[in-house]
Each structure stands twice: as structure tokens, then as C-alpha cells.
Scaffold this motif. Structure first.
Motif, short mmCIF file in Angstrom:
data_model
loop_
_atom_site.label_atom_id
_atom_site.label_comp_id
_atom_site.label_asym_id
_atom_site.label_seq_id
_atom_site.Cartn_x
_atom_site.Cartn_y
_atom_site.Cartn_z
N LYS A 1 0.83 -1.20 0.00
CA LYS A 1 0.00 0.00 0.00
C LYS A 1 0.87 1.25 0.00
O LYS A 1 1.87 1.30 0.69
N SER B 1 -1.18 7.15 -0.41
CA SER B 1 -2.54 7.59 -0.76
C SER B 1 -3.60 6.63 -0.21
O SER B 1 -4.71 7.05 0.11
N TRP B 2 -3.26 5.35 -0.09
CA TRP B 2 -4.20 4.36 0.47
C TRP B 2 -4.51 4.72 1.93
O TRP B 2 -5.66 4.74 2.34
N TRP C 1 -8.19 6.22 3.62
CA TRP C 1 -8.91 5.62 4.75
C TRP C 1 -8.88 6.53 5.98
O TRP C 1 -9.80 6.52 6.79
N THR D 1 -3.13 -3.97 8.12
CA THR D 1 -2.46 -3.75 6.84
C THR D 1 -0.96 -3.61 6.97
O THR D 1 -0.23 -3.91 6.04
N PHE E 1 -10.22 -3.10 -2.44
CA PHE E 1 -9.59 -2.08 -1.59
C PHE E 1 -8.20 -2.49 -1.10
O PHE E 1 -7.58 -1.79 -0.31
N LYS E 2 -7.72 -3.63 -1.56
CA LYS E 2 -6.36 -4.15 -1.27
C LYS E 2 -6.10 -4.31 0.21
O LYS E 2 -5.12 -3.86 0.76
#
Length: 182
Positions: A47, A50-51, A55, A89, A180-181
Motif C-alpha cells: 500500500k 494515498s491508500w 482511509w 495492513t 480495496f487491497k
């Protein structure tokens, strides 16, 4: 006079005895094992900033909404949810030992007996081959095992002797998680 305990010495002795025990267990071979391999426990997506920003803004909007509605419990849930998503994550997947034995499916040191499983399915999604097992218990999650380079036909022939094969599709939550990875 008080006795002085050398914690470094105790720790190093414990560590050396643990490493001896792990070497012994690694050398043992189990004749019940039919297929065995190692793979990552789940697919990991890298990720970018920007990810995390996306969020973070989403959690901030929900937090502001919760404050305007004076719903502080929802604010707490949003904060904990955001924290859990970030922690999940950041965590890298572990390498797991997978084995199919005469008694059931072994993931690391946990054996899922065939008697506790309802069905299996060998599927291929996005060029990823995996075996999915459905449990008999209501709260038992679906078990997904990546196949890696193993021949799915040989594994299927073995598993069909123990479990019925039932076609399974990816759920909406799995598709959303991929999109959404997560």
C-alpha cells in the motif's frame, strides 16, 4: 544478603534449549502426510501513502459525523476500526506450513480433522489456486489454503475419498477486500 539472578544467563540457556527442541521436531517425518508445502498465510498487497490517506479521511468524516450526532459510541467504534485496519495492513503475512494428512488438514501445528469438515473446493481466482474447506460448525470460518505449485488433480483425488466436493464462489466481502487491497 540478597541473591542476584542473572537473567541474561537464564534467557540464553532457555533459548539454546528451545532451539534444540525445535531441531528435534523438524527432523521427525510423519508417514501420514500425503502432501506438504509452505506458503504465505494470505495474499499481501503493498500500500502507498494515498491508500492510508484515503482511509484516514474516510475515518475522519465518520468521526465528524459521529460528533455532530453526539453518538460517542459510534466515534469509539470508528476509531477502533481505523486502528485495527491500519494494524492489519501493516502486518506482514507469516509463512505457514500446510499439510494434507490421512487424518485431516494441518496448518502449522493445528489439525483440522476430516470429521469436522463439511466439504472442499479447489478453485482458481485471478490465477491463484487454492483449496477451500467448509467446516461443520457454525462459527468455524472457511479455511483457505494456497496451493502454490502442487498438482490440484492429485490433491483432489485424495480429498474426494474423505470429503464431498462442493463448488464455492468468492463472497462479496472477499471481492471488496481485493478491490480495496486489504
Amino acid at each position: 544478603m540478597e541473591k542476584v539472578i542473572n537473567l541474561k544467563k537464564i534467557y540464553s540457556e532457555k533459548k539454546s534449549s528451545d532451539s534444540k527442541n525445535t531441531k528435534k521436531t523438524k527432523n521427525k517425518t510423519n508417514p501420514d502426510i500425503k502432501f506438504q508445502w509452505r506458503a504465505l498465510e494470505y495474499e499481501y498487497y503493498i500500500k502507498n501513502k494515498s491508500w492510508f490517506i484515503f482511509w484516514g479521511i474516510f475515518a475522519l468524516i465518520l468521526s465528524v459525523l459521529a460528533v455532530f450526532q453526539k453518538n460517542y459510541l459510534f466515534l469509539l467504534v470508528v476509531g477502533l476500526g481505523y486502528f485495527c485496519v491500519i494494524m492489519y495492513t501493516i502486518r506482514k503475512p507469516n509463512i505457514c506450513n500446510f499439510a494434507i494428512t490421512a487424518k485431516g488438514i494441518r496448518i502449522n501445528n493445528i489439525l483440522y480433522k476430516f470429521s469436522n469438515l463439511k466439504s472442499f473446493c479447489i478453485s482458481s481466482f485471478d490465477n491463484r489456486k487454492e483449496i477451500r474447506f467448509q467446516g461443520k460448525k457454525i462459527f468455524m470460518p472457511e479455511i483457505k489454503i494456497p496451493l502454490k505449485d502442487h498438482n490440484p488433480d492429485k490433491i483432489r483425488k485424495f480429498l474426494i475419498k474423505h470429503l464431498p466436493e462442493k463448488e464455492q464462489e468468492e463472497s462479496i466481502t472477499e471481492n471488496l477486500a481485493k478491490f480495496f487491497k486489504f
